[in-house]
Design a protein around this motif. Structure first.
Motif, PDB file in Angstrom:
ATOM      1  N   PRO A 172       0.231  -0.984   0.027  1.00 15.11           N
ATOM      2  CA  PRO A 172      -0.130  -0.044  -0.056  1.00 15.11           C
ATOM      3  C   PRO A 172       1.051   1.714  -0.253  1.00 15.11           C
ATOM      4  O   PRO A 172       1.045   2.150  -0.769  1.00 15.11           O
ATOM      5  CB  PRO A 172      -0.679  -0.420   1.277  1.00 15.11           C
ATOM      6  N   ASN A 173       2.086   1.031   0.593  1.00 17.14           N
ATOM      7  CA  ASN A 173       2.649   2.435   1.170  1.00 17.14           C
ATOM      8  C   ASN A 173       3.549   2.900  -0.757  1.00 17.14           C
ATOM      9  O   ASN A 173       3.415   3.564  -1.021  1.00 17.14           O
ATOM     10  CB  ASN A 173       3.802   2.003   1.577  1.00 17.14           C
ATOM     11  N   THR A 174       4.025   1.639  -1.116  1.00 17.94           N
ATOM     12  CA  THR A 174       4.512   1.103  -2.358  1.00 17.94           C
ATOM     13  C   THR A 174       3.235   2.298  -3.856  1.00 17.94           C
ATOM     14  O   THR A 174       3.303   3.207  -4.908  1.00 17.94           O
ATOM     15  CB  THR A 174       4.896   0.306  -3.433  1.00 17.94           C
ATOM     16  N   VAL A 175       2.330   1.885  -3.269  1.00 22.02           N
ATOM     17  CA  VAL A 175       0.567   2.495  -4.590  1.00 22.02           C
ATOM     18  C   VAL A 175       0.983   4.148  -4.194  1.00 22.02           C
ATOM     19  O   VAL A 175       0.819   4.549  -4.750  1.00 22.02           O
ATOM     20  CB  VAL A 175      -0.237   1.223  -4.040  1.00 22.02           C
ATOM     21  N   LYS A 176       0.419   4.561  -2.957  1.00 21.45           N
ATOM     22  CA  LYS A 176       0.647   5.408  -2.642  1.00 21.45           C
ATOM     23  C   LYS A 176       1.676   6.684  -3.302  1.00 21.45           C
ATOM     24  O   LYS A 176       1.498   7.448  -3.428  1.00 21.45           O
ATOM     25  CB  LYS A 176       0.678   5.847  -1.322  1.00 21.45           C
ATOM     26  N   ALA A 197       1.338   6.766  -6.713  1.00 23.65           N
ATOM     27  CA  ALA A 197      -0.009   8.101  -6.688  1.00 23.65           C
ATOM     28  C   ALA A 197       0.703   9.372  -6.737  1.00 23.65           C
ATOM     29  O   ALA A 197       0.109  10.297  -7.571  1.00 23.65           O
ATOM     30  CB  ALA A 197      -1.368   7.958  -6.244  1.00 23.65           C
ATOM     31  N   HIS A 198       0.891   9.253  -6.159  1.00 24.39           N
ATOM     32  CA  HIS A 198       2.308  10.804  -5.293  1.00 24.39           C
ATOM     33  C   HIS A 198       3.233  12.113  -6.371  1.00 24.39           C
ATOM     34  O   HIS A 198       2.931  12.747  -7.091  1.00 24.39           O
ATOM     35  CB  HIS A 198       2.486  11.073  -4.352  1.00 24.39           C
ATOM     36  N   ASP A 199       3.694  10.515  -7.120  1.00 21.78           N
ATOM     37  CA  ASP A 199       4.279  10.432  -8.436  1.00 21.78           C
ATOM     38  C   ASP A 199       3.824  10.997  -9.669  1.00 21.78           C
ATOM     39  O   ASP A 199       3.869  11.626 -10.392  1.00 21.78           O
ATOM     40  CB  ASP A 199       4.869   9.644  -8.797  1.00 21.78           C
ATOM     41  N   PHE A 229       0.885  15.667 -12.947  1.00 21.33           N
ATOM     42  CA  PHE A 229       0.727  16.071 -13.370  1.00 21.33           C
ATOM     43  C   PHE A 229       0.266  17.687 -12.895  1.00 21.33           C
ATOM     44  O   PHE A 229       0.255  18.256 -13.784  1.00 21.33           O
ATOM     45  CB  PHE A 229      -0.476  15.467 -13.521  1.00 21.33           C
ATOM     46  N   VAL A 230       0.986  17.656 -11.775  1.00 23.11           N
ATOM     47  CA  VAL A 230       0.807  19.616 -11.727  1.00 23.11           C
ATOM     48  C   VAL A 230       2.022  19.883 -12.533  1.00 23.11           C
ATOM     49  O   VAL A 230       2.481  20.649 -13.076  1.00 23.11           O
ATOM     50  CB  VAL A 230       1.496  19.197  -9.540  1.00 23.11           C
TER      51      VAL A 230
END
Length: 107
Positions: free
Chosen positions: A9-13, A16-18, A23-24
């Motif tokens: 789950p931490n890797t998925v988070k 997602a942050h990356d 996109f920013v």
């Protein structure tokens, strides 16, 4: 516990942050995601420090701020001044565009 693709789950988070950061970046540069070129990817990754993650046996990129990037560039110049031929200098070759430009500027 891991997800079906074996990512924690931490890797998925982190992924997602990356993706959010990507996109920013695209929005800040006024780029359309469907028309991105390799140059843009390089500009996005430029302020990252690459290192070999021995636990996972792959290279990892870590975002760094401008102050750290400048400090690394200054240290590279000091090393280059002391050892212009590169002898006995244990420093990884420049990986980012910024590092390459700084390396070229020190010559």
């Amino acid at each position: 516990m891991s997800t079906p693709n074996q990512a924690t789950p931490n890797t998925v988070k982190a992924y997602a942050h990356d993706v959010k950061d990507w996109f920013v970046f695209l929005s800040a540069e006024d780029l359309d995601r469907r028309e991105v070129r390799l140059k843009s990817v390089g500009e996005f990754l430029a302020p990252c420090l690459g290192y070999l993650n021995h636990e996972m046996n792959h290279e990892t990129l870590v975002p760094i701020d401008e102050d750290l990037s400048e400090a690394i560039a200054e240290q590279r110049c000091r090393l280059h001044e002391r050892r212009p031929d590169g002898a006995n200098v244990k420093s990884a070759p420049p990986r980012t565009t910024t590092e390459r430009q700084t390396s070229d500027a020190c010559r």
